[in-house]
Structure formats: C-alpha cells, structure tokens
Motif scaffolding. Structure first.
Motif, PDB file in Angstrom:
ATOM      1  N   VAL A  47      52.529  46.360 -13.378  1.00 15.79           N
ATOM      2  CA  VAL A  47      52.887  45.242 -12.177  1.00 15.79           C
ATOM      3  C   VAL A  47      53.799  44.336 -12.799  1.00 15.79           C
ATOM      4  O   VAL A  47      53.036  43.599 -13.991  1.00 15.79           O
ATOM      5  CB  VAL A  47      51.729  44.715 -11.447  1.00 15.79           C
ATOM      6  CG1 VAL A  47      52.112  43.691 -10.501  1.00 15.79           C
ATOM      7  CG2 VAL A  47      50.782  45.802 -10.906  1.00 15.79           C
ATOM      8  N   GLU A 165      56.485  52.663  -1.452  1.00 11.86           N
ATOM      9  CA  GLU A 165      57.382  51.882  -2.321  1.00 11.86           C
ATOM     10  C   GLU A 165      57.948  50.674  -1.632  1.00 11.86           C
ATOM     11  O   GLU A 165      57.893  49.377  -2.194  1.00 11.86           O
ATOM     12  CB  GLU A 165      58.297  52.514  -2.886  1.00 11.86           C
ATOM     13  CG  GLU A 165      57.971  53.537  -4.023  1.00 11.86           C
ATOM     14  CD  GLU A 165      57.732  55.123  -3.421  1.00 11.86           C
ATOM     15  OE1 GLU A 165      57.784  55.764  -4.378  1.00 11.86           O
ATOM     16  OE2 GLU A 165      57.545  55.020  -2.158  1.00 11.86           O
ATOM     17  N   VAL A 168      55.022  48.061  -0.751  1.00 14.37           N
ATOM     18  CA  VAL A 168      54.769  47.228  -2.166  1.00 14.37           C
ATOM     19  C   VAL A 168      55.938  46.145  -2.388  1.00 14.37           C
ATOM     20  O   VAL A 168      55.713  45.030  -2.806  1.00 14.37           O
ATOM     21  CB  VAL A 168      54.729  48.168  -3.103  1.00 14.37           C
ATOM     22  CG1 VAL A 168      54.659  47.245  -4.544  1.00 14.37           C
ATOM     23  CG2 VAL A 168      53.378  48.947  -3.456  1.00 14.37           C
ATOM     24  N   ARG A 172      55.800  42.125  -2.439  1.00 18.44           N
ATOM     25  CA  ARG A 172      56.088  41.025  -3.613  1.00 18.44           C
ATOM     26  C   ARG A 172      57.178  40.033  -2.980  1.00 18.44           C
ATOM     27  O   ARG A 172      56.901  39.031  -3.680  1.00 18.44           O
ATOM     28  CB  ARG A 172      56.889  41.896  -4.575  1.00 18.44           C
ATOM     29  CG  ARG A 172      55.943  42.851  -5.358  1.00 18.44           C
ATOM     30  CD  ARG A 172      56.694  43.734  -6.283  1.00 18.44           C
ATOM     31  NE  ARG A 172      57.490  42.983  -7.515  1.00 18.44           N
ATOM     32  CZ  ARG A 172      56.937  42.492  -8.476  1.00 18.44           C
ATOM     33  NH1 ARG A 172      55.771  42.663  -8.894  1.00 18.44           N
ATOM     34  NH2 ARG A 172      57.574  41.796  -9.306  1.00 18.44           N
ATOM     35  N   GLU A 185      50.493  39.892  -6.997  1.00 19.66           N
ATOM     36  CA  GLU A 185      50.171  40.782  -8.348  1.00 19.66           C
ATOM     37  C   GLU A 185      48.907  41.396  -7.955  1.00 19.66           C
ATOM     38  O   GLU A 185      48.794  42.741  -8.557  1.00 19.66           O
ATOM     39  CB  GLU A 185      50.453  40.010  -9.517  1.00 19.66           C
ATOM     40  CG  GLU A 185      51.991  39.463  -9.764  1.00 19.66           C
ATOM     41  CD  GLU A 185      51.971  38.490 -10.852  1.00 19.66           C
ATOM     42  OE1 GLU A 185      51.016  38.287 -11.577  1.00 19.66           O
ATOM     43  OE2 GLU A 185      52.808  37.918 -11.032  1.00 19.66           O
ATOM     44  N   GLU A 188      48.898  44.106  -5.409  1.00 16.47           N
ATOM     45  CA  GLU A 188      49.749  45.313  -5.732  1.00 16.47           C
ATOM     46  C   GLU A 188      48.910  46.272  -7.069  1.00 16.47           C
ATOM     47  O   GLU A 188      49.162  47.462  -6.960  1.00 16.47           O
ATOM     48  CB  GLU A 188      51.082  44.875  -6.502  1.00 16.47           C
ATOM     49  CG  GLU A 188      51.890  46.126  -6.824  1.00 16.47           C
ATOM     50  CD  GLU A 188      53.216  45.782  -7.450  1.00 16.47           C
ATOM     51  OE1 GLU A 188      54.006  46.606  -8.002  1.00 16.47           O
ATOM     52  OE2 GLU A 188      53.671  44.449  -7.535  1.00 16.47           O
ATOM     53  N   ARG A 192      48.178  50.195  -6.636  1.00 16.38           N
ATOM     54  CA  ARG A 192      48.672  51.075  -7.805  1.00 16.38           C
ATOM     55  C   ARG A 192      47.581  51.955  -8.426  1.00 16.38           C
ATOM     56  O   ARG A 192      47.606  52.924  -8.501  1.00 16.38           O
ATOM     57  CB  ARG A 192      49.607  50.425  -8.488  1.00 16.38           C
ATOM     58  CG  ARG A 192      51.038  50.096  -8.070  1.00 16.38           C
ATOM     59  CD  ARG A 192      51.796  49.444  -9.096  1.00 16.38           C
ATOM     60  NE  ARG A 192      53.046  49.297  -8.431  1.00 16.38           N
ATOM     61  CZ  ARG A 192      54.273  50.115  -8.569  1.00 16.38           C
ATOM     62  NH1 ARG A 192      53.857  51.413  -8.724  1.00 16.38           N
ATOM     63  NH2 ARG A 192      55.422  49.951  -8.077  1.00 16.38           N
ATOM     64  N   THR A 310      49.521  47.367   1.656  1.00 17.09           N
ATOM     65  CA  THR A 310      48.888  48.169   0.794  1.00 17.09           C
ATOM     66  C   THR A 310      47.362  48.222   1.023  1.00 17.09           C
ATOM     67  O   THR A 310      46.417  48.895   0.492  1.00 17.09           O
ATOM     68  CB  THR A 310      49.058  47.050  -0.630  1.00 17.09           C
ATOM     69  OG1 THR A 310      49.013  45.618  -0.289  1.00 17.09           O
ATOM     70  CG2 THR A 310      50.308  47.308  -1.213  1.00 17.09           C
TER      71      THR A 310
END
Length: 325
Positions: A47, A165, A168, A172, A185, A188, A192, A310
């Motif tokens: 990340v 994607e 995500v 961000r 962060e 994410e 992931r 997410t």
C-alpha cells in the motif's frame, strides 16, 4: 435469456431491477464464454502512502478541486457510503440503504443520516442543496446530468467504478481529500490482504453471479461489475462482457456446468420474493448443476451489487470463498 446489458442498463437494474427473462433462447453472435478463464495476476498487498490534498485527478482521470477538506458530504450512490464508512465518516445525507447493514452503521445509527428523496435515478437537487454540502458524490452514468444544477453551489464528483481496482483508487482519492490518509491506507491494506489470501486457496469450481427480479436479470461480468471483477482470482469465472446488446443463452450457461450460483435479488414495483425461487418454476433452471446440488446462494444486493467499496467487497470475499470451498 440471460442478458449482459449496457452499463447504464446495469445501473438501472441495480437500482430498480431491470434486465431480461430467463428462457431457452439462442445466444448472441459475439464472443462466447471461454472454456477456462485464466486466473488474474496475483494481488499486490503493498500500500503506497496517501498524501492529503484538496486537489487531485482521480483514478479515472476526473479532476477534483476543493477550497478545503470537505466536512459535509452527500452520497448519491453506495460506493460513497462504503468509502466514508471505511474512513470513519458518516455522510451528511444519502440515498442508499447500505448504511443500515450491520457491518456498516447498523439500522439504528443509519436512521440518523438523512435520506435524499427522489430515489437513485432522480435525487432531488433542492434536497441535496438543503444540506449545504461541501461535496456531492454520484455515479457518472446516472447522476452526471445533475452537474449543471449543482454548479456554483457545491462541488459535484462523478465516479465511475467498474473494477475492484477502481474502487481502491476512489478510496485513496477520498482519503486524500478528507485528510483521512491513515484510515485509507489501513482499509486498503486490509482488503488487499484478504484478497491475496483468497487467491492462495483459489477454487476450481465454476461460479456465476446473476442479478435481477422475477421478470428480468442478467449475468455480472468482470469488465463492468465490481464484485464480479474479483471472481477470476478466486474461482473459474468464464463470463465476459458482450457489450451493449450482448447476451448469454441458458444453453451456454448449462454448457459451463456452473457449480456455485450467487443470486442478487432486486425489488421493483410490486415484485417480492427471491429471484432463485421464481426461477425454479422454469424446468431449464433445474438442470444447472448448482441448482441440482443445492449450491445456489441468495446474497445481499445492497452489498454485492451496489456497495462496490472495499468494505462491501471484503464481505463478498468472505461469503464467496465460504461457498466455493
């Protein structure tokens, strides 16, 4: 026929259950489903640091500029609610039911968030502006038409997520604009890590996601459906988009020997009940291996079809990997 409708049609179906009737009709002349989908590349769990900023170009190239970090955010679709929840922020107002889910705010706290009247397709501009938002986040294909009416009064941000994607990336971006960089962060990294773990135990079973109502439904494909974009990493998922008018015949679906079926039931008008139960009236439906073996899973459409962020995708992974074992 199981149809794969256009992006705008998919949006409408997600909001109001529009699609096509299951019958044993012929297939589209476009690209067929592959015999064996290739596994997607392994997920990178790294990340990168998120830097706070009031100006950025988002994951899809849209420029967003604010005078200050937004404090009053109105969400016009569920990805916005998902992202804000991940960042520890409650929207000022929303038109999504996602927040009531127990893994989000829960019913009681969700009631504290005002609801924008007009529904998903036509949220009322006056109601939006009554909340004096610093930022309004909507879905480009559906809410882009609101931009002129909101111009000058607030900042409107049109998102267009199609893959995990993208989601995500939007997480961000919002984390940067709100200054919630550490929270972004963390969210994410958690997602992931979960996706990478699911990849390591990838199932060899063939999976399928369908969505719709008693009258109409379609096949969710990885090219335009965020939840479906996860599936090539965790199972055999041989369904590909066929564009605006492409469709899958029931014969094609039977030929793929689907082992596990996920069903997103949408409600529309007076329709009620589960989609899978209504499809059981069709004798061709019963020939699908997943149906014969009792491996049909009705899932929460607020999370699977509409959430797209997410937190929602983490729940999709939990449910999907359990069913695919």
């Amino acid at each position: 026929m199981l149809r794969s409708p256009s992006r705008l049609a998919r949006i409408w179906i997600t909001a109001a259950a529009v699609g096509s009737v299951l019958v044993g009709c012929g297939s589209s002349s476009e690209e067929p489903a592959s015999d064996k989908a290739r596994p997607a590349a392994k997920t990178d769990v790294t990340v990168e640091p998120i830097k706070a900023s009031t100006e950025l170009t988002d994951t899809n190239g849209v420029k967003v500029s604010l005078k200050k970090q937004p404090e009053r955010i109105v969400c016009l679709f569920a990805l916005c609610d998902d992202i804000l929840t991940e960042l520890g922020i409650a929207p000022t107002a929303t038109n999504s039911a996602l927040l009531a889910h127990p893994d989000f705010l829960g019913e009681k706290k969700a009631e504290e968030v005002d609801v924008i009247p007009g529904g998903f397709i036509a949220p009322e501009v006056e109601a939006i502006l009554s909340h004096k938002p610093d930022l309004v986040i909507g879905l480009g294909d559906t809410h882009g038409k609101l931009a002129p009416a909101l111009k000058g009064a607030t900042t409107f941000w049109a998102m267009q997520p199609e893959t995990w994607e993208d989601s995500v990336g939007y997480l961000r971006d919002v984390a940067a604009l709100t200054g919630r960089t550490a929270e972004g962060e963390k969210a994410e990294r958690a997602f992931r890590t979960k996706l990478a773990a699911a990849e390591k135990s990838r199932s060899e079973k063939t999976a399928l996601i369908i969505y719709g109502s008693d009258e109409n439904f379609g096949v969710a494909t990885p090219e335009g459906d965020v939840a479906a974009s996860l599936f090539p990493k965790i199972a055999d998922y041989p369904w590909k988009s066929r564009g605006v008018e492409g469709s899958y015949s029931l014969e094609e679906i039977l030929a793929q020997d689907v082992d596990v079926l996920f069903v997103e039931t949408m409600s529309f008008g007076d329709a009620d009940g589960k989609l899978s139960e209504k499809l059981a009236e069709n004798p061709l439906w019963g020939k699908i291996p997943a149906v014969k073996n009792g491996d049909v899973h009705e899932v929460n459409s607020e999370v699977w079809a509409k959430g797209r962020g997410t937190r929602s995708l983490g729940l999709v992974l939990d449910e999907a990997t359990a069913a695919l074992r």
